[in-house]
Scaffold this motif. Structure first.
Motif, PDB file in Angstrom:
ATOM      1  N   LEU A  40      21.686  10.764  10.854  1.00 55.17           N
ATOM      2  CA  LEU A  40      22.681  10.997  11.878  1.00 55.17           C
ATOM      3  C   LEU A  40      22.048  11.155  13.253  1.00 55.17           C
ATOM      4  CD1 LEU A  40      24.802  13.632   9.908  1.00 55.17           C
ATOM      5  CD2 LEU A  40      25.188  11.155  10.062  1.00 55.17           C
ATOM      6  N   PRO A  41      22.493  10.353  14.227  1.00 54.80           N
ATOM      7  CA  PRO A  41      22.013  10.519  15.599  1.00 54.80           C
ATOM      8  C   PRO A  41      22.485  11.848  16.196  1.00 54.80           C
ATOM      9  CG  PRO A  41      23.082   8.377  15.296  1.00 54.80           C
ATOM     10  CD  PRO A  41      23.376   9.206  14.077  1.00 54.80           C
ATOM     11  N   PRO A  58      18.138  12.263  16.334  1.00 52.74           N
ATOM     12  CA  PRO A  58      18.340  11.643  15.023  1.00 52.74           C
ATOM     13  C   PRO A  58      17.671  12.455  13.915  1.00 52.74           C
ATOM     14  CG  PRO A  58      17.801   9.987  16.638  1.00 52.74           C
ATOM     15  CD  PRO A  58      17.609  11.322  17.319  1.00 52.74           C
ATOM     16  N   THR A  59      18.445  12.741  12.873  1.00 52.59           N
ATOM     17  CA  THR A  59      17.996  13.637  11.817  1.00 52.59           C
ATOM     18  C   THR A  59      18.384  13.086  10.450  1.00 52.59           C
ATOM     19  OG1 THR A  59      18.371  15.506  13.322  1.00 52.59           O
ATOM     20  CG2 THR A  59      18.094  16.040  11.000  1.00 52.59           C
ATOM     21  N   GLU A  76      28.516   9.981  19.159  1.00 50.55           N
ATOM     22  CA  GLU A  76      28.877   8.723  19.828  1.00 50.55           C
ATOM     23  C   GLU A  76      28.339   7.513  19.052  1.00 50.55           C
ATOM     24  OE1 GLU A  76      29.754   8.629  23.678  1.00 50.55           O
ATOM     25  OE2 GLU A  76      30.645  10.538  23.064  1.00 50.55           O
ATOM     26  N   GLU A  77      27.082   7.603  18.644  1.00 56.20           N
ATOM     27  CA  GLU A  77      26.453   6.483  17.923  1.00 56.20           C
ATOM     28  C   GLU A  77      26.734   6.607  16.431  1.00 56.20           C
ATOM     29  OE1 GLU A  77      22.231   5.735  18.813  1.00 56.20           O
ATOM     30  OE2 GLU A  77      22.461   7.323  20.314  1.00 56.20           O
ATOM     31  N   SER A  78      26.764   5.454  15.763  1.00 60.17           N
ATOM     32  CA  SER A  78      26.984   5.538  14.321  1.00 60.17           C
ATOM     33  C   SER A  78      25.668   5.833  13.607  1.00 60.17           C
ATOM     34  CB  SER A  78      27.632   4.263  13.785  1.00 60.17           C
ATOM     35  OG  SER A  78      26.738   3.193  13.851  1.00 60.17           O
ATOM     36  N   GLU A 119       8.581   7.524  16.883  1.00 61.83           N
ATOM     37  CA  GLU A 119       7.987   6.526  15.986  1.00 61.83           C
ATOM     38  C   GLU A 119       8.851   6.354  14.724  1.00 61.83           C
ATOM     39  OE1 GLU A 119       4.259   6.657  12.983  1.00 61.83           O
ATOM     40  OE2 GLU A 119       3.805   7.322  15.031  1.00 61.83           O
ATOM     41  N   GLU A 120       9.309   7.473  14.171  1.00 64.00           N
ATOM     42  CA  GLU A 120      10.138   7.411  12.958  1.00 64.00           C
ATOM     43  C   GLU A 120      11.513   6.800  13.232  1.00 64.00           C
ATOM     44  OE1 GLU A 120       9.724  11.541  12.155  1.00 64.00           O
ATOM     45  OE2 GLU A 120       8.329  11.211  10.500  1.00 64.00           O
ATOM     46  N   ILE A 121      12.071   7.064  14.430  1.00 57.72           N
ATOM     47  CA  ILE A 121      13.366   6.487  14.795  1.00 57.72           C
ATOM     48  C   ILE A 121      13.270   4.970  14.762  1.00 57.72           C
ATOM     49  CG2 ILE A 121      15.030   6.191  16.695  1.00 57.72           C
ATOM     50  CD1 ILE A 121      14.353   9.175  17.434  1.00 57.72           C
ATOM     51  N   ALA A 122      12.196   4.426  15.310  1.00 59.78           N
ATOM     52  CA  ALA A 122      11.998   2.970  15.307  1.00 59.78           C
ATOM     53  C   ALA A 122      11.839   2.464  13.876  1.00 59.78           C
ATOM     54  CB  ALA A 122      10.769   2.611  16.143  1.00 59.78           C
ATOM     55  N   PHE A 123      11.036   3.170  13.086  1.00 57.02           N
ATOM     56  CA  PHE A 123      10.811   2.773  11.689  1.00 57.02           C
ATOM     57  C   PHE A 123      12.120   2.796  10.902  1.00 57.02           C
ATOM     58  CE2 PHE A 123      10.224   4.167   7.294  1.00 57.02           C
ATOM     59  CZ  PHE A 123       9.489   3.105   6.794  1.00 57.02           C
TER      60      PHE A 123
END
Length: 167
Positions: A40-41, A58-59, A76-78, A119-123
């Motif tokens: 979830l963002p 993001p979590t 807001e973001e999905s 880094e993890e968000i991109a991954f």
């Protein structure tokens, strides 16, 4: 709601987009029996058992089948919602490889959540895109590919939690 679900010989894994429109479905009875991972963002509010969580970034949340889950507010973001059963991926059987039972799942001391680094968000973004593409291919190797992505997600999250806990 874009649903991508694998179902074969009692094995189930599904991936849903999460937004305000899906909160009723996610909170409903359909997913109670599954192991769940929510990504979830910022801006989401959820209740797991007796605790409330507000996402600031993001979590990832890891929820066992016996836990109460209520998505109270979407951001807001999905986000993404993965659900699967033990026939698809049993953490007790695969735990030697992934080492997440008692850490990500069935952790009685606290709610396992991993706040993602840049880094993890991109991954993770790439991983969810790959999973969705895999579902669209409908190839015979779908089950094994999706299980591999799930395993990557669990390993990365376990590493992040261990790093946060033990430095």
């Amino acid at each position: 709601m874009s649903t991508t679900v694998f179902n074969n010989n009692l094995k189930t894994l599904g991936l849903l987009h999460v937004s305000q429109a899906q909160t009723d479905a996610i909170n409903g009875p359909d997913y109670k029996q599954y192991i769940k991972i929510l990504y979830l963002p910022a801006g989401y509010k959820l209740r797991v058992d007796f605790a409330c969580y507000d996402t600031q970034q993001p979590t990832l949340f890891f929820i066992s089948p016996n836990q109460y889950l209520e998505l109270e507010k979407a951001g807001e973001e999905s986000g993404y919602f993965i659900f699967y059963n033990r026939d698809f991926y049993c953490i007790q059987i695969h735990d030697q490889e992934v080492a997440c039972d008692g850490l990500l799942f069935n952790n009685i001391r606290n709610m396992p959540k991993v706040e993602a680094s840049e880094e993890e968000i991109a991954f993770l973004g790439g991983l969810f895109k790959e999973m969705i593409q895999e579902f669209q291919l409908k190839d015979s190797s779908l089950e094994e590919m999706v299980r591999t992505y799930l395993k990557q997600l669990l390993i990365r999250a376990t590493r992040s939690l261990e790093k946060a806990a033990f430095g």
